[in-house]
Design an enzyme around this catalytic site. Structure first.
Site, PDB file in Angstrom:
ATOM      1  N   GLY A 162       0.784  -1.228   0.000  1.00  0.00           N
ATOM      2  CA  GLY A 162       0.000   0.000   0.000  1.00  0.00           C
ATOM      3  C   GLY A 162       0.817   1.280   0.000  1.00  0.00           C
ATOM      4  O   GLY A 162       0.270   2.367  -0.172  1.00  0.00           O
ATOM      5  N   MET A 220       5.320   4.850  -4.005  1.00  0.00           N
ATOM      6  CA  MET A 220       6.730   5.066  -4.302  1.00  0.00           C
ATOM      7  C   MET A 220       6.846   5.854  -5.606  1.00  0.00           C
ATOM      8  O   MET A 220       6.142   5.550  -6.574  1.00  0.00           O
ATOM      9  CB  MET A 220       7.437   3.716  -4.451  1.00  0.00           C
ATOM     10  CG  MET A 220       8.909   3.833  -4.787  1.00  0.00           C
ATOM     11  SD  MET A 220       9.709   2.213  -4.997  1.00  0.00           S
ATOM     12  CE  MET A 220       9.218   1.824  -6.669  1.00  0.00           C
ATOM     13  N   PRO A 221       7.713   6.876  -5.638  1.00  0.00           N
ATOM     14  CA  PRO A 221       7.907   7.605  -6.892  1.00  0.00           C
ATOM     15  C   PRO A 221       8.334   6.661  -8.011  1.00  0.00           C
ATOM     16  O   PRO A 221       9.107   5.726  -7.782  1.00  0.00           O
ATOM     17  CB  PRO A 221       9.028   8.593  -6.563  1.00  0.00           C
ATOM     18  CG  PRO A 221       8.972   8.755  -5.082  1.00  0.00           C
ATOM     19  CD  PRO A 221       8.535   7.411  -4.552  1.00  0.00           C
ATOM     20  N   GLY A 236      13.497   7.509 -10.008  1.00  0.00           N
ATOM     21  CA  GLY A 236      14.446   7.755  -8.924  1.00  0.00           C
ATOM     22  C   GLY A 236      15.797   8.186  -9.453  1.00  0.00           C
ATOM     23  O   GLY A 236      16.084   8.083 -10.650  1.00  0.00           O
ATOM     24  N   GLY A 267      19.625   7.370  -9.501  1.00  0.00           N
ATOM     25  CA  GLY A 267      20.520   6.234  -9.299  1.00  0.00           C
ATOM     26  C   GLY A 267      21.919   6.668  -8.895  1.00  0.00           C
ATOM     27  O   GLY A 267      22.428   7.672  -9.375  1.00  0.00           O
ATOM     28  N   TYR A 325      27.321  -0.640  -3.773  1.00  0.00           N
ATOM     29  CA  TYR A 325      27.815   0.502  -4.557  1.00  0.00           C
ATOM     30  C   TYR A 325      29.032   1.144  -3.890  1.00  0.00           C
ATOM     31  O   TYR A 325      29.824   1.816  -4.551  1.00  0.00           O
ATOM     32  CB  TYR A 325      26.740   1.571  -4.730  1.00  0.00           C
ATOM     33  CG  TYR A 325      25.498   1.152  -5.474  1.00  0.00           C
ATOM     34  CD1 TYR A 325      25.397  -0.071  -6.134  1.00  0.00           C
ATOM     35  CD2 TYR A 325      24.406   1.991  -5.513  1.00  0.00           C
ATOM     36  CE1 TYR A 325      24.239  -0.435  -6.800  1.00  0.00           C
ATOM     37  CE2 TYR A 325      23.241   1.641  -6.184  1.00  0.00           C
ATOM     38  CZ  TYR A 325      23.170   0.424  -6.823  1.00  0.00           C
ATOM     39  OH  TYR A 325      22.020   0.080  -7.480  1.00  0.00           O
TER      40      TYR A 325
END
Length: 70
Positions: free
Chosen positions: A9, A12-13, A16, A18, A49
């Site tokens: 529910g 979320m955009p 995004g 990165g 990363y």
């Protein structure tokens, strides 16, 4: 900004910023800060990363300036 509804529910955009292959330097700090100032609310980052510190510093720079209060 368009959002996607996740299975739990949460919204979320759909787009995004990165950070894969972003350097561990002041450049990443500045670009993350600039991305948030430009309207990005989804920052894609992962421990693999190796630039978590710099991503965090970019977010913290906005908190210090009272732009981001998350």
């Amino acid at each position: 900004m368009e959002q996607i509804k996740l299975n739990n529910g949460v919204m979320m955009p759909s787009v995004g910023y990165g950070t894969w292959k972003a350097p561990t330097s002041e450049i990443t700090i500045a670009t993350v800060r600039d991305a948030i100032e430009s309207g990005y609310r989804l920052i894609d980052c992962a421990a693999v990363y190796g630039n978590e510190k710099e991503v965090g510093q970019g977010i913290q720079a906005l908190r210090v300036r009272n732009i981001y209060r998350g």
